[in-house]
Design an enzyme around this catalytic site. Structure first.
Site, PDB file in Angstrom:
ATOM      1  N   ASP A   6       0.852  -1.188   0.000  1.00 57.81           N
ATOM      2  CA  ASP A   6       0.000   0.000   0.000  1.00 57.81           C
ATOM      3  C   ASP A   6       0.883   1.230   0.000  1.00 57.81           C
ATOM      4  O   ASP A   6       1.685   1.432   0.917  1.00 57.81           O
ATOM      5  CB  ASP A   6      -0.918   0.027   1.224  1.00 57.81           C
ATOM      6  CG  ASP A   6      -1.691   1.327   1.309  1.00 57.81           C
ATOM      7  OD1 ASP A   6      -2.563   1.554   0.451  1.00 57.81           O
ATOM      8  OD2 ASP A   6      -1.404   2.131   2.217  1.00 57.81           O
ATOM      9  N   GLY A   8       1.019   5.021   0.446  1.00 58.41           N
ATOM     10  CA  GLY A   8       0.329   6.200   0.954  1.00 58.41           C
ATOM     11  C   GLY A   8       1.141   7.453   0.685  1.00 58.41           C
ATOM     12  O   GLY A   8       2.275   7.386   0.187  1.00 58.41           O
ATOM     13  N   THR A  12       4.840   3.892   2.832  1.00 56.57           N
ATOM     14  CA  THR A  12       4.508   2.744   1.999  1.00 56.57           C
ATOM     15  C   THR A  12       4.600   1.489   2.865  1.00 56.57           C
ATOM     16  O   THR A  12       5.627   1.250   3.510  1.00 56.57           O
ATOM     17  CB  THR A  12       5.469   2.626   0.805  1.00 56.57           C
ATOM     18  OG1 THR A  12       5.279   3.753  -0.063  1.00 56.57           O
ATOM     19  CG2 THR A  12       5.207   1.349   0.027  1.00 56.57           C
ATOM     20  N   GLY A 108     -10.596   6.276  -2.824  1.00 56.35           N
ATOM     21  CA  GLY A 108      -9.232   5.841  -2.537  1.00 56.35           C
ATOM     22  C   GLY A 108      -9.123   4.333  -2.409  1.00 56.35           C
ATOM     23  O   GLY A 108      -9.965   3.686  -1.763  1.00 56.35           O
ATOM     24  N   ASP A 110      -7.063   2.693  -0.676  1.00 52.07           N
ATOM     25  CA  ASP A 110      -6.863   2.321   0.722  1.00 52.07           C
ATOM     26  C   ASP A 110      -8.197   2.206   1.451  1.00 52.07           C
ATOM     27  O   ASP A 110      -8.392   1.322   2.295  1.00 52.07           O
ATOM     28  CB  ASP A 110      -5.951   3.326   1.419  1.00 52.07           C
ATOM     29  CG  ASP A 110      -6.427   4.771   1.274  1.00 52.07           C
ATOM     30  OD1 ASP A 110      -7.222   5.064   0.364  1.00 52.07           O
ATOM     31  OD2 ASP A 110      -5.993   5.621   2.079  1.00 52.07           O
ATOM     32  N   THR A 133      -2.929  10.618   6.167  1.00 50.29           N
ATOM     33  CA  THR A 133      -2.770  12.038   5.877  1.00 50.29           C
ATOM     34  C   THR A 133      -4.111  12.741   6.026  1.00 50.29           C
ATOM     35  O   THR A 133      -4.211  13.835   6.585  1.00 50.29           O
ATOM     36  CB  THR A 133      -2.229  12.241   4.452  1.00 50.29           C
ATOM     37  OG1 THR A 133      -1.022  11.497   4.312  1.00 50.29           O
ATOM     38  CG2 THR A 133      -1.945  13.707   4.189  1.00 50.29           C
ATOM     39  N   THR A 184       3.366  24.687  26.678  1.00 50.66           N
ATOM     40  CA  THR A 184       2.952  24.806  25.275  1.00 50.66           C
ATOM     41  C   THR A 184       2.753  23.449  24.606  1.00 50.66           C
ATOM     42  O   THR A 184       1.756  23.216  23.922  1.00 50.66           O
ATOM     43  CB  THR A 184       3.989  25.628  24.484  1.00 50.66           C
ATOM     44  OG1 THR A 184       4.101  26.927  25.070  1.00 50.66           O
ATOM     45  CG2 THR A 184       3.567  25.773  23.035  1.00 50.66           C
TER      46      THR A 184
END
Length: 257
Positions: A6, A8, A12, A108, A110, A133, A184
């Protein structure tokens, strides 16, 4: 042995299955949009050497990609190393699902693979979360893909926060126990974790309302670690290997005589 790959946007994934469907190994490489055929071959041979597996044992391969520029490089390389052309997930491949999409080639690969695995392994109706993502929420009824919602992934949110906030550092996601951040980094992590977990709950609820039936199963896969799902009010199962399991099932569906 069946090889499932796969590709991406960021990583990968390379997975090798036995003929009985057992996962022999799974490896992740950085996706390089400028990948050459030779570099692709070197990477694949290196992964097999690392896991002490033999490329000569690969009897078939299937490829899923959301990065078109390097799809052909992997196809050529797999043909070169195994002597067999891989199946490529796309329109025309048998999935066993009624995919209710206006344009099938816009869905997609995926997402398709993960939904195939979820339909085979989990009770329906089901909501499948692909967290990469982007985060895709797919609703599955009995043997049908009803549709999905897509939102930016957590990594994109953190990168945008750091890039556009002059005094905000670049950080990674980690577990926090309270939204009351006292520094922070913890404040940024708390905002993303609690914010996204609330968004996940709301999208799941909205999908159920639109479909007219609550989900029996909500299953997630992808790069986001399970710490996010601990903050969700809905119970979400995490299946790290869901996508590659779906690729193996797709291979079997399309090669069975």
């Amino acid at each position: 042995m069946i090889l499932a790959i796969d590709i991406g946007n960021i990583r990968t994934t390379i997975a090798l299955f036995t003929g009985a469907g057992e996962l022999s190994f799974q490896s992740e490489l950085e996706t390089d949009a400028k990948m050459t055929d030779d570099r692709c071959a070197i990477d694949l041979m290196g992964v097999f050497q690392l896991y002490r597996a033999e490329l000569s044992g690969v009897k078939g391969a299937i490829l899923s990609s959301v990065v078109p520029p390097i799809t052909s490089a992997y196809v050529r390389t797999l043909r070169r190393l195994t002597g067999r052309s891989p199946l490529v997930v796309g329109p025309g491949l048998k999935t066993g699902l009624n995919i209710k999409a206006e344009v099938h080639d816009q869905l997609g690969s995926d997402i398709v693979a993960s939904c195939v695995a979820a339909a085979a392994l989990y009770p329906a109706p089901a909501i499948v979360i692909n967290s990469r993502t982007a985060v895709a929420f797919s609703y599955l009824s009995e043997r049908a893909f009803e549709g999905c919602s897509i939102m930016p992934g957590m990594d994109i949110a953190l990168e945008a926060l750091s890039r556009h906030g002059a005094q905000l550092p670049q950080i990674s996601i980690a577990q926090v126990d309270t939204p009351l951040g006292r520094n922070t980094v913890d404040s940024m992590r708390a905002g993303v974790l609690y914010g996204y977990s609330g968004a996940f709950d709301r999208v799941i609820q909205a999908l159920e309302e639109a479909a007219g039936a609550p989900a029996v199963t909500v299953v997630a896969t992808g790069s986001q670690a399970p710490e996010l799902y601990h903050h969700c009010r809905r119970e979400i199962k995490y299946d790290h290997d869901l996508l590659v399991k779906g690729l193996y099932l797709l291979y079997r569906k399309n090669t069975r005589r």
